[in-house]
Design a protein around this motif. Structure first.
Motif, PDB file in Angstrom:
ATOM      1  N   ALA A   1       0.852  -1.205   0.000  1.00 49.34           N
ATOM      2  CA  ALA A   1       0.000   0.000   0.000  1.00 49.34           C
ATOM      3  C   ALA A   1       0.879   1.243   0.000  1.00 49.34           C
ATOM      4  N   PHE A   2       1.926   1.209   0.790  1.00 51.18           N
ATOM      5  CA  PHE A   2       2.845   2.338   0.864  1.00 51.18           C
ATOM      6  C   PHE A   2       3.471   2.624  -0.496  1.00 51.18           C
ATOM      7  N   MET A   3       3.976   1.564  -1.147  1.00 57.26           N
ATOM      8  CA  MET A   3       4.678   1.780  -2.407  1.00 57.26           C
ATOM      9  C   MET A   3       3.728   2.220  -3.510  1.00 57.26           C
ATOM     10  N   ILE A   4       2.489   1.727  -3.471  1.00 58.04           N
ATOM     11  CA  ILE A   4       1.528   2.200  -4.472  1.00 58.04           C
ATOM     12  C   ILE A   4       1.349   3.707  -4.316  1.00 58.04           C
ATOM     13  N   LEU A   5       1.278   4.162  -3.075  1.00 55.07           N
ATOM     14  CA  LEU A   5       1.112   5.597  -2.857  1.00 55.07           C
ATOM     15  C   LEU A   5       2.357   6.373  -3.288  1.00 55.07           C
TER      16      LEU A   5
ATOM     17  N   THR B   1      14.418  -6.211 -12.935  1.00 56.22           N
ATOM     18  CA  THR B   1      15.796  -5.787 -12.675  1.00 56.22           C
ATOM     19  C   THR B   1      15.924  -4.270 -12.831  1.00 56.22           C
ATOM     20  N   TRP B   2      15.150  -3.741 -13.745  1.00 54.81           N
ATOM     21  CA  TRP B   2      15.133  -2.288 -13.935  1.00 54.81           C
ATOM     22  C   TRP B   2      14.637  -1.619 -12.650  1.00 54.81           C
ATOM     23  N   LEU B   3      13.566  -2.177 -12.125  1.00 60.62           N
ATOM     24  CA  LEU B   3      12.999  -1.678 -10.866  1.00 60.62           C
ATOM     25  C   LEU B   3      14.051  -1.733  -9.754  1.00 60.62           C
ATOM     26  N   TYR B   4      14.766  -2.844  -9.701  1.00 57.29           N
ATOM     27  CA  TYR B   4      15.778  -3.010  -8.660  1.00 57.29           C
ATOM     28  C   TYR B   4      16.864  -1.952  -8.798  1.00 57.29           C
ATOM     29  N   LYS B   5      17.330  -1.755 -10.019  1.00 55.70           N
ATOM     30  CA  LYS B   5      18.400  -0.781 -10.221  1.00 55.70           C
ATOM     31  C   LYS B   5      17.924   0.626  -9.874  1.00 55.70           C
ATOM     32  N   MET B   6      16.677   0.912 -10.211  1.00 59.25           N
ATOM     33  CA  MET B   6      16.138   2.231  -9.869  1.00 59.25           C
ATOM     34  C   MET B   6      16.123   2.426  -8.362  1.00 59.25           C
ATOM     35  N   THR B   7      15.735   1.362  -7.649  1.00 59.01           N
ATOM     36  CA  THR B   7      15.650   1.476  -6.193  1.00 59.01           C
ATOM     37  C   THR B   7      17.026   1.609  -5.576  1.00 59.01           C
ATOM     38  N   VAL B   8      17.943   0.707  -5.968  1.00 56.46           N
ATOM     39  CA  VAL B   8      19.209   0.626  -5.251  1.00 56.46           C
ATOM     40  C   VAL B   8      20.236   1.630  -5.766  1.00 56.46           C
ATOM     41  N   ASN B   9      20.396   1.726  -7.078  1.00 56.38           N
ATOM     42  CA  ASN B   9      21.454   2.591  -7.594  1.00 56.38           C
ATOM     43  C   ASN B   9      21.039   4.052  -7.667  1.00 56.38           C
ATOM     44  N   ASP B  10      19.776   4.280  -7.962  1.00 52.32           N
ATOM     45  CA  ASP B  10      19.347   5.652  -8.241  1.00 52.32           C
ATOM     46  C   ASP B  10      18.483   6.249  -7.157  1.00 52.32           C
ATOM     47  N   THR B  11      18.020   5.440  -6.243  1.00 50.40           N
ATOM     48  CA  THR B  11      17.008   5.845  -5.273  1.00 50.40           C
ATOM     49  C   THR B  11      15.878   6.619  -5.955  1.00 50.40           C
ATOM     50  N   ASN B  12      15.524   6.141  -7.139  1.00 47.61           N
ATOM     51  CA  ASN B  12      14.409   6.767  -7.865  1.00 47.61           C
ATOM     52  C   ASN B  12      13.136   6.008  -7.497  1.00 47.61           C
ATOM     53  N   TYR B  13      12.697   6.189  -6.260  1.00 47.26           N
ATOM     54  CA  TYR B  13      11.602   5.358  -5.741  1.00 47.26           C
ATOM     55  C   TYR B  13      10.291   5.587  -6.466  1.00 47.26           C
ATOM     56  N   ARG B  14      10.081   6.821  -6.912  1.00 41.53           N
ATOM     57  CA  ARG B  14       8.774   7.090  -7.536  1.00 41.53           C
ATOM     58  C   ARG B  14       8.614   6.285  -8.826  1.00 41.53           C
ATOM     59  N   MET B  15       9.676   6.254  -9.660  1.00 37.69           N
ATOM     60  CA  MET B  15       9.539   5.497 -10.905  1.00 37.69           C
ATOM     61  C   MET B  15       9.553   3.997 -10.616  1.00 37.69           C
ATOM     62  N   ALA B  16      10.351   3.592  -9.634  1.00 35.02           N
ATOM     63  CA  ALA B  16      10.377   2.175  -9.264  1.00 35.02           C
ATOM     64  C   ALA B  16       8.973   1.719  -8.864  1.00 35.02           C
ATOM     65  N   ALA B  17       8.264   2.573  -8.129  1.00 34.71           N
ATOM     66  CA  ALA B  17       6.913   2.217  -7.709  1.00 34.71           C
ATOM     67  C   ALA B  17       5.995   2.091  -8.921  1.00 34.71           C
ATOM     68  N   VAL B  18       6.165   3.000  -9.866  1.00 32.95           N
ATOM     69  CA  VAL B  18       5.328   2.939 -11.068  1.00 32.95           C
ATOM     70  C   VAL B  18       5.610   1.647 -11.836  1.00 32.95           C
ATOM     71  N   ILE B  19       6.894   1.319 -11.997  1.00 33.61           N
ATOM     72  CA  ILE B  19       7.245   0.082 -12.702  1.00 33.61           C
ATOM     73  C   ILE B  19       6.677  -1.126 -11.956  1.00 33.61           C
ATOM     74  N   GLY B  20       6.775  -1.087 -10.627  1.00 31.21           N
ATOM     75  CA  GLY B  20       6.237  -2.185  -9.826  1.00 31.21           C
ATOM     76  C   GLY B  20       4.753  -2.392 -10.090  1.00 31.21           C
ATOM     77  N   ILE B  21       4.031  -1.285 -10.158  1.00 32.70           N
ATOM     78  CA  ILE B  21       2.598  -1.390 -10.434  1.00 32.70           C
ATOM     79  C   ILE B  21       2.375  -1.979 -11.822  1.00 32.70           C
ATOM     80  N   MET B  22       3.231  -1.583 -12.760  1.00 30.44           N
ATOM     81  CA  MET B  22       3.103  -2.123 -14.123  1.00 30.44           C
ATOM     82  C   MET B  22       3.356  -3.636 -14.127  1.00 30.44           C
TER      83      MET B  22
END
Lengths: 287, 446, 465
Positions: free
Chosen positions: C181-185, C418-439
């Motif tokens: 729920a948190f990540m969707i938000l 893996t794209w999601l993972y790299k966004m989270t860990v290398n870039d701390t781009n959480y907003r896009m990672a969350a969007v990809i996760g939803i996708m």
């Protein structure tokens, strides 16, 4: 009749050739791994090489791993065993509980629960890493406390993986339960004295799968334990040797460490293979 | 009387941090918040506000720095060295006796990422490669260097190192080394003349050996681009934001450089990489001083090093390869406690001082950024460091680059390696790739 | 089909509204007909049951209410009250000291938790009312209420599931539902490297992240997303079916009459399951490197002149990954197929042989249909599993090679995961990672739903309970 026989002999011969080829391909990387792990560190350095058989065999790399003044490898190994044992134990208990409830009991919200968990399972696990990290941090279960933290996370969500176990319970006739209930047994008594003893194969399967997973857990373990060398597991500690440039010449050490990790897990797996096959086959058919 | 005042102020200060902890972030399990302070918190609360300003003034009089734990991250091979130095630091500063120190092996590459993921759980003092500095400042993971230390740092270190530690006019870190540059290691028996790139590659090809150059790294790549005169720099403001990008990659000079990269990549001797231990069958490799030990082991008697070679561009001119001169830095994390910050400042200044830099060179061979240490005989006699020094005149001190630049450069290099861009591509293709590259680079600055 | 689904949906929806309506009716009726104990229970949970001697139930209900009030006043409210802005107090410096302002991350996390707590409270309030009603009806009918002992014992018999499920359900709630729920938000905020807690605040931005994902111009990453998604699907398809058919073939080969040492062959194959993947795959990665063992020997033996770019050429990298995945994946399928093949009645083959069928025909008309029928759901889970097969891709290539043609550091072998993972860990781009996760969720859910309804074994077997 004779032609049939020769045909069959040729067929078998071809079969053997294919199987031998497959075996070579399958074993080649492992042979390479083992050979490299014995390459002498002193004379051939520990980096990558483009030949398979070391020029000089030695135990340098293994000695390094056991020397706790140089590396925390033994500590990582111990951590991994602790995680694996606890996860295996607790996860099995949780899955048995969930599977029994869902297989044997009918209650309001049962279908909802199963559907809901099915949907939850479709979200990728890595999505929530950052959130789990901060949740664990609230309890002080990161960095220094990463080991219990990792156990907690693996166990907490394990209820959702009930499919295989429930599938097995479904095959135990319900008539047994009913007969026992007529004799006055309670649900809990049936669970503990009838179902569990009958479920040895699936218990072993569940425990085995749960035991093997933490050995491979790089992603979340590295995220939770970062910056605290003594709470790494083997996967986190050793992948750094391959990926980080700070570790020059650690390739053969990685191989040696890999061999030591692979041996116990592989042996355990081989001993319990029968149950594993039973589990995956049952799971596959049930879906 | 005075002593009493100090202790009251001290409790007040601690109470404040505690209150800050409770007020906004009760949940952030401040494990080290001493429980005994909690009892006094309420009575202190009333006086806390008016004393807040006085705390700063009182700092000079403080003789008791309280207690605490300071976490330090350095690369694995200097963990032992750092522990020894900290022991010396403790002996020299009895007033900091309330503090304990833990040194963890977190490489300069990982440190920034980990710090940014969770500043709170990160180290109080950590070493990092300079390309991360802007990112760290933006994420609030670097404290400004204390004024008196800043003056000393600026006076004692080479200008490039100071520049690397400065973001938008403010000094944010202590330079540790000034050896983060690259040059050529080669095998004497393979490479006869290390002065031209074409010659090196031909020798490697003839001997069936590999020539390593990490063309998909934004750091190594610039050897070609800066060599032909293409430029790429960024301006930053005080908070680490990039305000302007100055790039001339999309030019004839850029095309010559990229074409040469593609040509090098097309050689059968070429391998992409810059880590000796991950390299096999090496004839020559472009790498830095940190691999000097590994290179000596690998090449044995044939070990040699030199400045980067010249190369002949497609336009017929000869260019000297350039590149970045880079630095390793030591950073201090922002603290919620003045006293702890003071201890961290002192320790960071010590770990980056002349003596320690020299000792570090002797222990692990890292080239110092301190001017006096650079002049010492041992450093002057070092083969790898003198090759680096030769190269230094052609390099550009590495300023601040956004994190996205590095991965963009990786993408550019990967495109060459994977054959999307080859040496036979038309000049238009090269120009298009570089124009895209430059536009994207410019888009990182707001 | 679509009509069916539509109809189903309306009936589900109408059922839902009916249930809600009934719920409200219950609440009203209970209040109107209830005695004073019940009426007080509307405010003080469990008051009625306690007064009627149902101490256990009453105290449990009351404890829930007390816990809620304690949580909200001490902790929850200060976060919940800020959730609309995610914090406004910026971090500032006092002297050289840093005083952190609002922590947007914790505000969002505990705000979500507080919202869940409110929902839970409403649910418990409703249960509390129903309990009162039930007790009143029992008493009105002149029957006796169960004793506390009986209530307790039922937890090990009739209500045993409550005991068994309490812990697992809580665990899943805290460590799965809450984070999701948190990540969707987060997908609706600007939480990235420039807005990182605790130093910086982040805030709500509506749908702009989703717009960026599907935008094909400017800073949009639409083209990259499409490319990564396409490769994810292609990969999952290949990975699933190559393993399936090759695994089946190997199983049949080993099962063949006249082949000896069956156990030995199986054991050799199974090694790849047993050895932890980070060991085996990292070694294989090094083995196929441009300067690795394979290229080294091929060059030495004069078979090739220049190295084969197994990992650095986009197409070749993808092929190599699929091939290596066969090495990892066949054994699973082989084990499963071995078990299942034995279930096929031997006389089916016997009669086919009498009819003069050759082995290929027998495979086509007996073995394959049977296997496909039985393993349909397995294939589906394999497919969705492969969509998220992180280990193989990440340990082998880390998603590389990257390219100037791909945005956000994606590489040609990157899966969404893996794209999601790299966004989270290398870039701390959480907003896009969350969007990809939803996708990823959407893709998995759609495929599962469509394929699941097409499976023959599901239609026949009443399926998933």
């Amino acid at each position: 009749m004779k032609s049939y026989k020769t045909k069959r002999a040729i067929g078998n011969a071809v079969g053997y050739i294919i199987l031998i080829l497959i075996s070579i391909i399958w074993l080649f990387p492992f042979v390479g791994l083992v050979l490299q792990s014995f390459r002498s560190y002193a004379t051939e350095y520990g980096g990558m090489v483009d030949y398979l058989v070391p020029k000089q065999f030695s135990l340098d790399n293994y000695k390094f791993l056991f020397d706790s003044s140089q590396t925390n490898y033994l500590m990582w190994y111990k951590n991994t065993i602790i995680i694996a044992v606890f996860v295996s134990l607790l996860q099995t208990i949780i899955q048995l509980c969930v599977s029994y409830s869902l297989s044997r009991m009918r209650f309001a919200g049962r279908t909802f629960l199963m559907r809901f968990w099915l949907i939850l399972g479709m979200f990728p696990g890595f999505l929530t890493m950052i959130c789990l990290y901060f949740l664990l941090k609230q309890f002080g279960l990161t960095q220094a406390g990463a080991i219990p933290g990792l156990i907690l996370v693996s166990v907490a969500s394990s209820g959702m993986g009930y499919y295989v176990c429930k599938g097995y319970f479904d095959t135990i006739p319900k008539a047994l339960d009913e007969a026992a209930m007529i004799d006055g047994a309670t649900r809990s008594r049936i669970f503990f004295t009838m179902i569990i003893p009958m479920s040895k194969p699936i218990i072993i399967y569940t425990a085995l799968v749960a035991f093997m997973a933490p050995w491979c857990d790089y992603v979340f373990a590295s995220y939770v334990a970062f910056g605290h060398d003594t709470s790494y597991n083997v996967a986190v500690g050793m992948t750094r040797w391959v990926w980080t440039n700070d570790y020059q010449g650690y390739f053969t050490r990685f191989c040696a460490g890999g061999v030591l990790v692979a041996i116990p897990v592989t042996l355990l797996f081989m001993f319990l293979q029968k149950y594993y096959v039973e589990g995956v086959t049952g799971g596959a058919v049930k879906g | 009387m005075k002593k009493k005042l100090v202790s009251v102020l001290l409790t007040a200060a601690m109470g404040m941090t505690l209150l800050a902890g409770c007020g906004n972030e009760a949940a952030q399990t401040v494990a080290d918040t001493a429980t005994d302070v909690a009892e006094t918190a309420t009575e202190v609360a009333e006086t806390a506000e008016q004393t807040a300003e006085e705390v700063a003034d009182a700092a000079e009089e403080i003789t008791d720095y309280g207690t605490g734990e300071i976490k330090i991250w350095v690369a694995d091979n200097v963990v032992d060295f750092t522990n020894e130095q900290i022991a010396a630091f403790q002996a020299a500063h009895p007033e900091f006796s309330g503090y304990t120190y833990t040194v963890e092996a977190v490489g300069e590459g990982d440190a920034a990422g980990n710090m940014i993921t969770d500043v709170e759980a990160g180290a109080d003092i950590y070493a990092f490669a300079q390309d991360q500095i802007a990112r760290l400042v933006t994420a609030g993971a670097l404290e400004v260097v204390e004024d008196s230390n800043a003056e000393a740092v600026k006076a004692q270190n080479d200008a490039g190192a100071v520049g690397a530690a400065t973001v938008g006019g403010t000094l944010y870190a202590y330079p540790l080394t000034s050896d983060n540059g690259y040059f050529l290691y080669y095998d004497k028996s393979v490479v006869t003349d290390p002065s031209t790139l074409e010659g090196i590659i031909a020798d490697c090809e003839a001997a069936g050996k590999n020539f390593y150059f990490e063309i998909n790294s934004g750091w190594y790549q610039t050897a070609f681009f800066f060599g032909t005169g293409a430029e790429l720099t960024y301006d930053t403001d005080d908070s680490g934001n990039f305000t302007k990008c100055n790039s001339t990659y999309a030019s004839d000079a850029g095309v010559v450089a990229l074409k040469k990269i593609a040509e090098v990549a097309s050689s059968k001797a070429f391998q992409n990489g810059s880590a000796i231990s991950n390299a096999t069958n090496v004839g020559a490799i472009v790498d830095g001083t940190w691999d000097a030990g590994a290179a000596k082991d690998l090449f044995g008697d044939n070990y040699a090093c030199a400045k980067l070679p010249t190369f002949e561009g497609a336009d017929g001119k000869t260019y000297q390869m350039s590149g970045f001169g880079g630095f390793k830095l030591l950073g201090v994390k922002p603290q919620e406690d003045d006293l702890k910050l003071a201890v961290c400042d002192a320790l960071a200044a010590f770990l980056s001082s002349e003596e320690v830099q020299l000792a570090r060179y002797n222990a692990v061979g890292w080239g110092p950024s301190n001017l006096n240490a650079q002049k010492s005989d041992a450093v002057q006699a070092d083969e790898a460091l003198s090759a680096l020094a030769d190269q230094l005149q052609y390099t550009i001190p590495q300023g601040q680059y956004p994190g996205d630049y590095w991965s963009l450069a990786t993408s550019l290099g990967d495109s060459v390696i994977s054959g999307e861009i080859t040496k036979d591509s038309s000049d238009d293709d090269f120009m298009k790739a570089l124009t895209d590259f430059q536009t994207t680079c410019e888009s990182y600055a707001q | 089909m679509a009509q069916d689904a539509g109809k189903k949906k309306t009936t589900v929806a109408s059922q839902f509204f009916k249930a809600v309506g009934n719920g409200f009716k219950d609440i009203g009726v209970t209040f109107k007909e209830g005695d004073w104990k019940t009426k007080i229970s509307y405010l003080i949970f469990g008051f009625g049951p306690i007064m009627r001697g149902q101490i256990l139930i009453g105290v449990a209900l009351l404890a829930c209410e007390a816990l809620f009030i304690w949580f909200m006043t001490g902790f929850g409210w200060q976060y919940l009250s800020k959730i609309s802005t995610l914090g406004t107090v910026a971090t500032k410096k006092v002297g050289r000291k840093t005083v952190y302002g609002d922590n947007s991350f914790l505000i969002l996390l505990f705000g979500v938790l507080a919202i869940f707590a409110v929902i839970a409270l409403i649910a418990i309030w409703y249960i509390n009312i129903k309990e009162n009603r039930k007790e009143e009806l029992i008493l009105r009918n002149g029957k006796k209420l169960p004793s506390n002992g009986e209530v307790f014992h039922s937890l090990f018999d009739r209500n045993f599931h409550k005991t068994l499920l309490a812990l697992p359900v809580t665990g899943i709630f805290v460590f799965t539902v809450l984070p999701i729920a948190f990540m969707i938000l987060v997908a609706f905020t600007n939480y990235d490297k420039n807005h990182q807690s605790p130093t910086n605040l982040f805030t709500w931005v509506g749908l702009s992240n989703f717009k960026q994902l599907v935008s094909f111009s400017g800073a949009g990453i639409g083209p990259t997303f499409v490319q990564v998604l396409a490769w994810t699907l292609v990969w999952a398809l290949f990975a699933t079916f190559t393993n399936y058919f090759l695994g089946l073939a190997v199983a049949m080969l080993i099962n063949k009459k006249g082949i000896k040492f069956k156990r030995l062959w199986r054991t050799i194959l199974v090694l790849t399951i047993a050895v932890p993947q980070f060991v085996s795959l990292l070694y294989v990665m090094k083995m196929f490197a441009n300067d690795g063992l394979i290229n080294g020997y091929l060059i030495k033996w004069g078979i090739i002149k220049t190295y084969i770019p197994f990992w650095t050429d986009p197409l070749l990298a993808r092929i190599t990954i699929i091939v290596v995945n066969i090495w990892i994946g066949i054994p699973y399928m082989m084990l499963i197929a071995t078990g299942l093949l034995m279930n096929i009645p031997e006389d089916l083959y016997e009669s086919a042989r009498i009819d003069g069928a050759n082995p290929w025909q027998m495979f086509r008309s007996i073995t394959l249909p049977y296997m496909l029928f039985v393993t349909g759901p397995f294939l589906l889970t394999q497919f969705t599993g492969n969509l998220n097969n992180f280990n193989v891709i990440y340990l082998l290539t880390q998603g590389k090679p990257q390219s100037v043609n791909l945005a956000e550091k994606a590489g040609y072998s990157d899966l969404l995961i893996t794209w999601l993972y790299k966004m989270t860990v290398n870039d701390t781009n959480y907003r896009m990672a969350a969007v990809i996760g939803i996708m990823v969720f959407v893709v998995t859910a759609v495929i599962s739903l469509v394929v699941y309804n097409m499976l023959p074994s599901v239609r026949d077997e009443e399926g998933f309970q």
